[in-house]
Design an enzyme around this catalytic site. Structure first.
Site, short mmCIF file in Angstrom:
data_model
loop_
_atom_site.label_atom_id
_atom_site.label_comp_id
_atom_site.label_asym_id
_atom_site.label_seq_id
_atom_site.Cartn_x
_atom_site.Cartn_y
_atom_site.Cartn_z
N GLU A 291 -26.52 -5.00 -14.21
CA GLU A 291 -25.69 -5.37 -15.37
C GLU A 291 -26.10 -4.57 -16.60
O GLU A 291 -25.27 -4.10 -17.36
CB GLU A 291 -25.84 -6.86 -15.70
CG GLU A 291 -25.48 -7.80 -14.58
CD GLU A 291 -26.69 -8.18 -13.74
OE1 GLU A 291 -27.41 -7.28 -13.26
OE2 GLU A 291 -26.91 -9.39 -13.55
N CYS B 73 -30.52 -10.18 -18.43
CA CYS B 73 -29.15 -9.66 -18.45
C CYS B 73 -28.22 -10.61 -19.20
O CYS B 73 -27.31 -10.18 -19.91
CB CYS B 73 -28.64 -9.44 -17.03
SG CYS B 73 -29.49 -8.04 -16.24
N CYS C 15 -31.93 -3.84 -14.01
CA CYS C 15 -30.85 -4.58 -13.35
C CYS C 15 -29.51 -3.85 -13.48
O CYS C 15 -29.26 -3.13 -14.45
CB CYS C 15 -30.69 -5.96 -13.97
SG CYS C 15 -32.06 -7.07 -13.66
N CYS D 257 -29.74 -12.45 -14.05
CA CYS D 257 -31.06 -12.89 -14.51
C CYS D 257 -31.01 -13.18 -16.02
O CYS D 257 -30.05 -12.82 -16.71
CB CYS D 257 -32.12 -11.85 -14.20
SG CYS D 257 -32.16 -10.47 -15.37
N ASN E 178 -28.73 -1.73 -9.52
CA ASN E 178 -30.15 -1.92 -9.82
C ASN E 178 -30.94 -0.70 -9.38
O ASN E 178 -30.62 -0.04 -8.38
CB ASN E 178 -30.70 -3.22 -9.23
CG ASN E 178 -30.42 -3.40 -7.76
OD1 ASN E 178 -29.44 -2.91 -7.23
ND2 ASN E 178 -31.30 -4.13 -7.09
N ILE E 179 -31.95 -0.39 -10.17
CA ILE E 179 -32.79 0.79 -9.93
C ILE E 179 -34.24 0.32 -9.95
O ILE E 179 -34.76 -0.04 -11.01
CB ILE E 179 -32.56 1.87 -11.01
CG1 ILE E 179 -31.06 2.24 -11.08
CG2 ILE E 179 -33.41 3.11 -10.72
CD1 ILE E 179 -30.68 3.09 -12.28
N GLU E 180 -34.84 0.29 -8.77
CA GLU E 180 -36.22 -0.20 -8.67
C GLU E 180 -37.22 0.94 -8.80
O GLU E 180 -36.85 2.11 -8.88
CB GLU E 180 -36.39 -0.96 -7.35
CG GLU E 180 -35.48 -2.18 -7.29
CD GLU E 180 -35.66 -3.04 -6.06
OE1 GLU E 180 -36.33 -2.61 -5.10
OE2 GLU E 180 -35.13 -4.17 -6.07
N1 THU Z 1 -31.27 -7.77 -10.11
C1 THU Z 1 -30.19 -7.27 -10.78
O1 THU Z 1 -29.85 -6.09 -10.64
N2 THU Z 1 -29.50 -8.10 -11.60
C2 THU Z 1 -29.81 -9.40 -11.81
O2 THU Z 1 -29.21 -10.05 -12.66
C3 THU Z 1 -30.84 -10.05 -10.99
C4 THU Z 1 -31.73 -9.14 -10.25
C5 THU Z 1 -32.03 -6.88 -9.23
C6 THU Z 1 -33.40 -6.53 -9.73
C7 THU Z 1 -34.12 -6.21 -8.44
O3 THU Z 1 -33.90 -4.84 -8.14
C8 THU Z 1 -33.44 -7.06 -7.40
O4 THU Z 1 -32.21 -7.50 -7.98
C9 THU Z 1 -34.24 -8.26 -6.96
O5 THU Z 1 -34.71 -8.98 -8.03
#
Ligand code: THU
Length: 132
Positions: free
Chosen positions: A58, A90, A56, A87, A45-47
């Protein structure tokens, strides 16, 4: 060999998780997708300070495979600290390319559950809904 495959994929997702950029949620996610060609593409994940731009793990893994010219997916592994589930966004992206693909949900200890992508998103929106 076949039995080792899920564990190996989880291992690669676990390594990708350590590359996550998640300074806001501190929730690190790693993903790895195995293609029919036998290649593995990983994602984390890259915020962003503008939270809604977060990507996300995936979808990063899937996009990376597709950009490399591979979209025949065999299985996908997802690793979080607590066995968190994919989520909705995804899930929708997974069924677009591989509805029958096993999705392995794992935590740091090991695999928690495995189920086909379509089971994660019953009644999903598909191409058939685009025609009247
Ligand atoms: N996140 C994912 O990378 N994949 C998911 O299917 C659910 C959420 C990440 C997004 C965010 O950076 C962190 O988890 C919290 O929501």
């Amino acid at each position: 060999m076949i039995l080792e495959q899920p564990e190996k994929l989880v291992e690669q997702a676990r390594a990708a998780r350590l590359r996550a950029y998640a300074p806001y949620s501190r929730y690190l996610v790693g993903a790895a997708v195995l293609t029919a060609a036998g290649d593995v593409f990983t994602g984390c994940n890259i915020e962003n300070a503008s939270y809604g731009l977060t990507i996300c793990a995936e979808r990063v893994a899937i996009a990376s495979a597709i950009a490399a010219g591979q979209r025949d997916f065999v299985m996908l592994a997802l690793v979080t600290a607590n066995g968190g589930s994919p989520c909705g966004a995804c899930r929708q992206v997974m069924v677009e390319f591989a509805p029958d693909m096993p999705v392995i949900i794992a935590d740091e200890q090991g695999i928690r559950q495995t189920l086909p992508a379509h089971a994660l998103i019953p009644g999903f929106f598909g191409p058939e809904h685009l025609t009247p």
